[in-house]
Motif scaffolding. Structure first.
Motif, PDB file in Angstrom:
ATOM      1  N   VAL A  18       0.863  -1.177   0.000  1.00 53.63           N
ATOM      2  CA  VAL A  18       0.000   0.000   0.000  1.00 53.63           C
ATOM      3  C   VAL A  18       0.899   1.227   0.000  1.00 53.63           C
ATOM      4  O   VAL A  18       1.613   1.479   0.972  1.00 53.63           O
ATOM      5  N   GLU A  19       0.930   1.938  -1.115  1.00 54.25           N
ATOM      6  CA  GLU A  19       1.777   3.139  -1.189  1.00 54.25           C
ATOM      7  C   GLU A  19       1.330   4.008  -2.366  1.00 54.25           C
ATOM      8  O   GLU A  19       1.424   3.587  -3.523  1.00 54.25           O
ATOM      9  N   ASP A  20       0.839   5.167  -2.057  1.00 51.46           N
ATOM     10  CA  ASP A  20       0.423   6.081  -3.134  1.00 51.46           C
ATOM     11  C   ASP A  20       1.624   6.401  -3.994  1.00 51.46           C
ATOM     12  O   ASP A  20       2.717   6.627  -3.487  1.00 51.46           O
ATOM     13  N   GLY A  21       1.422   6.380  -5.300  1.00 51.41           N
ATOM     14  CA  GLY A  21       2.528   6.684  -6.198  1.00 51.41           C
ATOM     15  C   GLY A  21       3.233   5.428  -6.708  1.00 51.41           C
ATOM     16  O   GLY A  21       3.977   5.490  -7.674  1.00 51.41           O
ATOM     17  N   TYR A  22       2.983   4.281  -6.074  1.00 48.08           N
ATOM     18  CA  TYR A  22       3.531   3.005  -6.570  1.00 48.08           C
ATOM     19  C   TYR A  22       2.537   2.506  -7.616  1.00 48.08           C
ATOM     20  O   TYR A  22       1.374   2.226  -7.296  1.00 48.08           O
ATOM     21  N   ILE A  32      -7.038  -4.818   3.910  1.00 52.04           N
ATOM     22  CA  ILE A  32      -5.621  -4.533   4.175  1.00 52.04           C
ATOM     23  C   ILE A  32      -5.016  -5.628   5.047  1.00 52.04           C
ATOM     24  O   ILE A  32      -5.533  -5.941   6.123  1.00 52.04           O
ATOM     25  N   VAL A  33      -3.921  -6.184   4.563  1.00 52.39           N
ATOM     26  CA  VAL A  33      -3.231  -7.228   5.325  1.00 52.39           C
ATOM     27  C   VAL A  33      -1.780  -6.801   5.549  1.00 52.39           C
ATOM     28  O   VAL A  33      -1.310  -5.825   4.960  1.00 52.39           O
ATOM     29  N   GLY A  34      -1.079  -7.536   6.414  1.00 52.06           N
ATOM     30  CA  GLY A  34       0.343  -7.272   6.596  1.00 52.06           C
ATOM     31  C   GLY A  34       1.138  -8.411   6.003  1.00 52.06           C
ATOM     32  O   GLY A  34       0.875  -9.576   6.307  1.00 52.06           O
ATOM     33  N   VAL A  35       2.049  -8.112   5.080  1.00 53.15           N
ATOM     34  CA  VAL A  35       3.055  -9.080   4.641  1.00 53.15           C
ATOM     35  C   VAL A  35       4.396  -8.359   4.577  1.00 53.15           C
ATOM     36  O   VAL A  35       4.640  -7.432   5.359  1.00 53.15           O
ATOM     37  N   TRP A  36       5.273  -8.730   3.700  1.00 56.16           N
ATOM     38  CA  TRP A  36       6.622  -8.169   3.704  1.00 56.16           C
ATOM     39  C   TRP A  36       6.709  -6.651   3.733  1.00 56.16           C
ATOM     40  O   TRP A  36       7.439  -6.076   4.527  1.00 56.16           O
ATOM     41  N   VAL A  67      -2.147  -5.089  -0.048  1.00 58.77           N
ATOM     42  CA  VAL A  67      -3.444  -5.529  -0.565  1.00 58.77           C
ATOM     43  C   VAL A  67      -3.232  -6.755  -1.430  1.00 58.77           C
ATOM     44  O   VAL A  67      -2.121  -7.008  -1.915  1.00 58.77           O
ATOM     45  N   LEU A  68      -4.297  -7.522  -1.614  1.00 58.44           N
ATOM     46  CA  LEU A  68      -4.192  -8.788  -2.349  1.00 58.44           C
ATOM     47  C   LEU A  68      -4.856  -8.679  -3.712  1.00 58.44           C
ATOM     48  O   LEU A  68      -6.069  -8.454  -3.783  1.00 58.44           O
ATOM     49  N   PRO A  69      -4.087  -8.824  -4.798  1.00 62.50           N
ATOM     50  CA  PRO A  69      -4.709  -8.807  -6.120  1.00 62.50           C
ATOM     51  C   PRO A  69      -5.789  -9.883  -6.192  1.00 62.50           C
ATOM     52  O   PRO A  69      -5.598 -10.980  -5.666  1.00 62.50           O
ATOM     53  N   SER A 116      -4.176  -9.222   9.573  1.00 61.57           N
ATOM     54  CA  SER A 116      -5.005  -8.270   8.826  1.00 61.57           C
ATOM     55  C   SER A 116      -5.063  -7.016   9.681  1.00 61.57           C
ATOM     56  O   SER A 116      -4.963  -7.088  10.909  1.00 61.57           O
ATOM     57  N   GLU A 117      -5.216  -5.902   9.050  1.00 60.25           N
ATOM     58  CA  GLU A 117      -5.194  -4.638   9.781  1.00 60.25           C
ATOM     59  C   GLU A 117      -6.325  -4.611  10.829  1.00 60.25           C
ATOM     60  O   GLU A 117      -6.120  -4.214  11.970  1.00 60.25           O
TER      61      GLU A 117
END
Ligand code: MIG
Length: 632
Positions: free
Chosen positions: A238-242, A264-268, A273-275, A313-314
């Protein structure tokens, strides 16, 4: 004979290519009780199958759960690993194959609760069951493999030696591996990149601090006939601009929660987010992203964390922290202590999370838990469809961690996070035939063990199995002992075994292609061939590779040899490194064979021959025509 039974309204997994017509009436052999099906086993029945899982080739005596899991501890009490492979064969007086085609959770209790009972319990209300009748286990495997379609074939270079490690960060690291191999005269075809190459663990980016010119590095290595194989993870930062995040958000391509907001989940990369790979447009979009890297000269990938693995998950994270606050001023005794620890530990890969996000499919909105076992399959299919468009059929290497039957048409799999344990050599040997039954032929294990520290003798013995597996890769975990073969004193011994791999490749490659084209086993239990030989049927530490040779690797530390069972007279070929030092006929029966750390014993069947090539530094240098033959 194949019979197809349909229950409720199943979601089409696309595992089966040509569906036979649906049967009317009750399902035979099994007693149905709600969504539980039970089968009465004979005392001597063997149950083969279930693909990637722990324990024996004969699955009897344990419970297994079909639920793709990020499981880094492959111990006996576990019930699921990364793949969901619901195909099994009951081998006794009755020979019966069964396939439960269902993308949700399925439980197999194979003589665990009651030794004589096989129970299958299916969580979803819609599913299909296929029953396959045949005169032999092999004929049932063939029937099933026809049903599921032809397995993936990688390019020839993917049969070379691969070196990997979580931690190869920079260009310098890559070149160090190249140098380690080349200086020591060790053959190599592939070097793998783990998540370290990315910019902040963002898919389809390269960290420019670590690589001045990624494309140039790739092409430099390619000149030395070495391919670089990067990892791709399922979670998107999750990053605006990516751009991957922005585009996915704009098009609604990520999985959503009940309220329709991105889940929203937490991974590396932290928040991710999950496609939504079950949404065809989203899958196509994500697949096309691989072009960012193929444009830089990349020809192969490995897809990871696609069970999907979730650190948290968040939403759940917030709840857990509120819950933990309650303990702050409480007197925490035994049970509260357990509960406190569980609250944190059970945050990862939590069922509640899997039940709280949704996919946008052709059939409408579907809860993830009902189609969980398809996520890795569809991610990998999106990649293979794209790589086929970009590079062409059989021109790309691709393997995945999570899988479902059907994915075998698109890619291979690796056996996941094993450990540097002696018992895992045997575990990986046992997995091979169960995977082959399910169509996964291009497969292999992390040689040397992924987690914990390896030793020289363990790595040598693991290589003695690995040189026969289609996918040969030494891979290890960040922080574990470095385990490239040139890190050890016995580098000469490793060289011998690696050279033997290339000498054997004409046989191994042909065996691979035959098993794909003719729906045969690549690595087969002895019991599939010597069907009336009780000792052969119970032998779980030897394999036939193709139809000509049998292998029996040593898998115990400090052993100087092992027991080997010969169902028939065979010719022993003993290699020291890549050279033959002994050939001799051995009678059928139980034998003890000595085998040093730098030796490999191959058993050749009567009326068969083993072609051997000359040594080569890489696949491109291998002369596939200049062969000598060992005959029996
Ligand atoms: O949670 O990318 O199975 O091969 O090295 C661990 C880091 C994530 C798991 C894979 C392993 C890989 C590791 N990944």
């Amino acid at each position: 004979m194949i019979k197809r039974f349909v229950f409720g309204k199943p979601f089409d997994t696309e595992a089966i290519i040509n569906k036979p017509k649906q049967e009317e009436g009750n399902i035979p052999y099994f007693e149905k009780n709600g969504n539980t099906f039970s089968y009465e086993m004979d005392d001597k029945d063997i149950v083969w199958g279930l693909g990637e899982n722990v324990r024996g080739m004969n699955k009897r005596g344990h419970k297994y759960t079909s639920w793709c899991s990020d499981e880094f501890e492959h111990s006996e009490e576990k019930q699921s690993l990364y793949g969901a492979h619901n195909f099994f064969i009951i081998d006794g007086k009755t020979k019966l194959g069964g396939f439960v085609d269902c993308p949700g959770r399925v439980d197999f209790d194979i003589g665990d609760t009651e030794y004589s009972k096989l129970y299958i319990t299916i969580e979803n209300s819609g599913f299909e069951i296929y029953l396959l009748e045949g005169s032999s286990v092999i004929s049932i495997v063939k029937e099933f493999r026809q049903l599921i379609g032809t397995s993936y074939i990688p390019p020839k270079w993917a049969f070379g030696i691969g070196q990997s490690r979580w931690g190869y960060g920079s260009e310098e690291d890559l070149l160090k591996v190249q140098e380690g191999y080349r200086k020591n005269n060790l053959p190599v075809d592939m070097i793998y990149l783990d998540i370290d190459y990315m910019d902040n663990f963002k898919d389809f980016t390269v960290d420019s601090n670590k690589y001045r010119d990624f494309k140039a590095t790739i092409s430099k290595l390619k000149e030395d006939k070495i391919r670089v194989i990067p990892i791709i993870d399922a979670g998107v930062k999750v990053e605006d601009g990516y751009s991957v995040y922005d585009e996915g958000i704009k098009n609604g391509f990520f999985c959503k929660d009940k309220e329709g907001k991105e889940f929203i989940v937490g991974v590396w990369p932290g928040k991710s987010v999950l496609p939504d790979f079950l949404n065809k447009a989203a899958a196509r979009w994500f697949g096309d992203k691989y072009k960012v890297l193929t444009d830089m000269g990349i020809e192969g990938f490995w897809n990871d964390m696609n069970e999907p693995a979730l650190f948290y998950s968040e939403k759940n994270k917030q709840e857990v922290f509120e819950h933990l606050a309650e303990y702050k001023d409480t007197n925490v005794g035994l049970y509260a202590n357990f509960a406190m620890k569980d609250a944190v530990n059970l945050m990862a890969n939590n069922l509640k999370d899997y039940k709280s996000f949704y996919h946008e499919t052709d059939k409408g909105k579907i809860c993830h838990a009902d189609v969980h076992n398809l996520y890795g399959y569809k991610m990998t299919k999106s990649a293979s469809d794209s790589l086929e468009r970009i590079l062409g059929k059989e021109k790309y290497l691709l393997f995945s961690r999570a899988s479902y039957i059907g994915m075998h048409r698109s890619s291979g799999i690796w056996m996941g996070d094993n450990k540097s344990w002696w018992s895992h050599i045997l575990l990986n040997l046992k997995m091979l035939p169960s995977l082959n039954m399910c169509g996964f032929i291009y497969t292999g294990a992390d040689l040397g063990g992924f987690g914990s520290d390896t030793t020289e003798d363990l790595l040598l013995r693991w290589y003695a199995l690995g040189i026969f597996l289609p996918l040969f890769r030494n891979h290890s975990c960040l922080g574990s002992r470095e385990q490239e073969p040139y890190q050890f004193k016995a580098v000469d011994k490793f060289r011998g075994l690696l050279n033997l791999r290339y000498r054997l490749l004409p046989y191994l490659y042909e065996t691979f292609i035959d098993s794909v084209k003719n729906n045969e086993m690549y690595g087969s239990p002895l019991g599939f061939v010597w069907t009336d030989d009780e000792d052969a049927k119970r032998c779980e530490d030897q394999l036939l590779i193709g139809d000509s040779i049998m292998i029996a690797p040593v898998y115990e530390q400090n052993a100087t040899g092992r027991h080997v069972y010969l169902p028939e007279e065979m010719k022993l070929i003993r290699f020291k490194g890549s050279e033959i030092i002994e050939e001799g006929i051995m009678e059928a029966g139980h034998n003890y064979i000595h085998c040093n750390l730098d030796e490999i014993c191959i058993f050749l069947r009567k009326n068969k021959k083993l072609p051997l090539a000359k040594e080569a530094a890489s696949i491109e240098d291998l002369d596939w025509k200049d062969l000598t033959y060992i005959e029996y």
